[in-house]
Scaffold this active site. Structure first.
Site, PDB file in Angstrom:
ATOM      1  N   GLU A 241      -9.714  -2.148   5.316  1.00  0.00           N
ATOM      2  CA  GLU A 241     -10.344  -1.939   6.616  1.00  0.00           C
ATOM      3  C   GLU A 241     -11.600  -2.800   6.744  1.00  0.00           C
ATOM      4  O   GLU A 241     -12.142  -3.264   5.729  1.00  0.00           O
ATOM      5  CB  GLU A 241     -10.742  -0.452   6.748  1.00  0.00           C
ATOM      6  CG  GLU A 241      -9.590   0.528   6.584  1.00  0.00           C
ATOM      7  CD  GLU A 241      -8.692   0.605   7.825  1.00  0.00           C
ATOM      8  OE1 GLU A 241      -8.782  -0.264   8.717  1.00  0.00           O
ATOM      9  OE2 GLU A 241      -7.891   1.562   7.889  1.00  0.00           O
TER      10      GLU A 241
ATOM     11  N   ASP B 120       0.806  -1.218   0.000  1.00  0.00           N
ATOM     12  CA  ASP B 120       0.000   0.000   0.000  1.00  0.00           C
ATOM     13  C   ASP B 120       0.841   1.271   0.000  1.00  0.00           C
ATOM     14  O   ASP B 120       2.050   1.231   0.223  1.00  0.00           O
ATOM     15  CB  ASP B 120      -0.964   0.000   1.203  1.00  0.00           C
ATOM     16  CG  ASP B 120      -0.335  -0.583   2.469  1.00  0.00           C
ATOM     17  OD1 ASP B 120       0.906  -0.610   2.558  1.00  0.00           O
ATOM     18  OD2 ASP B 120      -1.073  -0.995   3.370  1.00  0.00           O
TER      19      ASP B 120
ATOM     20  N   ASN C 249      -7.690  -3.487  14.212  1.00  0.00           N
ATOM     21  CA  ASN C 249      -9.064  -3.818  13.826  1.00  0.00           C
ATOM     22  C   ASN C 249      -9.103  -5.000  12.843  1.00  0.00           C
ATOM     23  O   ASN C 249     -10.130  -5.278  12.256  1.00  0.00           O
ATOM     24  CB  ASN C 249      -9.756  -2.591  13.214  1.00  0.00           C
ATOM     25  CG  ASN C 249      -9.033  -2.068  11.985  1.00  0.00           C
ATOM     26  OD1 ASN C 249      -8.078  -2.682  11.511  1.00  0.00           O
ATOM     27  ND2 ASN C 249      -9.489  -0.946  11.454  1.00  0.00           N
TER      28      ASN C 249
ATOM     29  N   HIS D   1      -7.303  -5.212  10.072  1.00  0.00           N
ATOM     30  CA  HIS D   1      -7.044  -4.878   8.656  1.00  0.00           C
ATOM     31  C   HIS D   1      -5.748  -5.534   8.174  1.00  0.00           C
ATOM     32  O   HIS D   1      -4.820  -5.744   8.958  1.00  0.00           O
ATOM     33  CB  HIS D   1      -7.065  -3.364   8.405  1.00  0.00           C
ATOM     34  CG  HIS D   1      -5.898  -2.586   8.915  1.00  0.00           C
ATOM     35  ND1 HIS D   1      -6.028  -1.412   9.617  1.00  0.00           N
ATOM     36  CD2 HIS D   1      -4.559  -2.790   8.815  1.00  0.00           C
ATOM     37  CE1 HIS D   1      -4.846  -0.933   9.914  1.00  0.00           C
ATOM     38  NE2 HIS D   1      -3.925  -1.752   9.440  1.00  0.00           N
TER      39      HIS D   1
END
Ligand code: F6R
Length: 242
Positions: free
Chosen positions: A144, A68, A137, A139
């Protein structure tokens, strides 16, 4: 089934991750390695550099594809993931930087940026080993929690919790870019091997959910339970709730 390598601490986790990457590099004529940024892989990159310096590892035929990049950041910006990779690995080994790929954060048109990165991944002939970290979380890359799994590269709005977690690298939370280009879950799942590294008690709850809970896009890493060759390398703290 995800294989689990349990290590006593971050140091040992880094060593085991680096070993898996080194085996992959030595085992292919033209290895394609998917890389991650963040705090987790830094120790493994240090090990790889050490082995290169000792003459034990050769990066000259390695192609890398990163997961990313922040949208809006140029590769020369010291908060960009391109710069992170140079600083933490590429500048210290004999890799040909022409064959190190990171999504182009300067491309303003999301569709063009995503299509171009999908094409790059395809043209490498496929990822032999993809290294991942995991967010609090659940991800992976910047995928996400959501109501679906993405297929290819997408432009995503970062979750507030991710902005909060990443602000440590910026002068303030306001400076953290709000969007990023990320490799899709489909592309990650297409990698022949996946190694996911997790360290720290603050991720223990998510490790339990992701690898022992139901597979759901609400916990993106849970999809890895369906990968045929995925290894979780985690320290004792991260595994403490299992
Ligand atoms: C980084 C990436 C992210 C991180 C994750 C964990 O390229 O894709 O998914 O792996 O946010 O970050 P750290 O390792 O800093 O806890």
């Amino acid at each position: 089934m995800v294989k689990i390598i349990a290590t006593k601490d971050y140091e040992e986790m880094s060593l085991r991750v680096a070993e898996l990457i080194a085996v992959e590099i030595r085992g292919h004529h033209d290895p394609v390695i998917g890389l991650a940024t963040g705090s987790t892989p830094v120790g493994a990159y240090r090990k790889l550099i050490e082995w290169y310096e000792k003459g034990e590892l050769d990066f000259s035929r390695v192609t890398t594809v990163n997961l990313d990049e922040y949208k809006g950041l140029d590769g020369s910006n010291d908060q960009s993931y391109r710069d992170f990779m140079h600083h933490n690995l590429f500048d210290h080994v004999n890799i040909d930087k022409t064959f190190t790929y990171v999504p182009d954060g300067t491309e303003e048109d999301p569709e063009a940026a995503c299509l171009s990165y999908d094409r790059i991944i395809e043209e490498t002939g496929g990822i032999d080993l993809q290294l991942l970290g995991m967010g609090h979380n659940g991800h992976i890359a910047f995928n996400e929690p959501s109501d679906h799994f993405s297929r290819g590269t997408t432009c995503v709005a970062l979750a507030e919790s991710t902005i909060e977690a990443n602000k440590r690298f910026f002068a303030s939370a306001d400076e953290v870019p709000r969007y990023a280009y990320t490799m899709g879950i489909g592309s990650i799942m297409a990698a022949r091997k996946i190694v996911i590294a997790v360290s720290g008690a603050d991720k223990a709850e998510t490790v339990k959910k992701a690898f022992f809970g139901p597979v759901t896009p609400r916990v993106p890493a849970s999809i890895l339970q369906f990968h045929p060759d995925c290894t979780l390398v985690a320290d004792a703290d991260a595994l403490s709730l299992l």
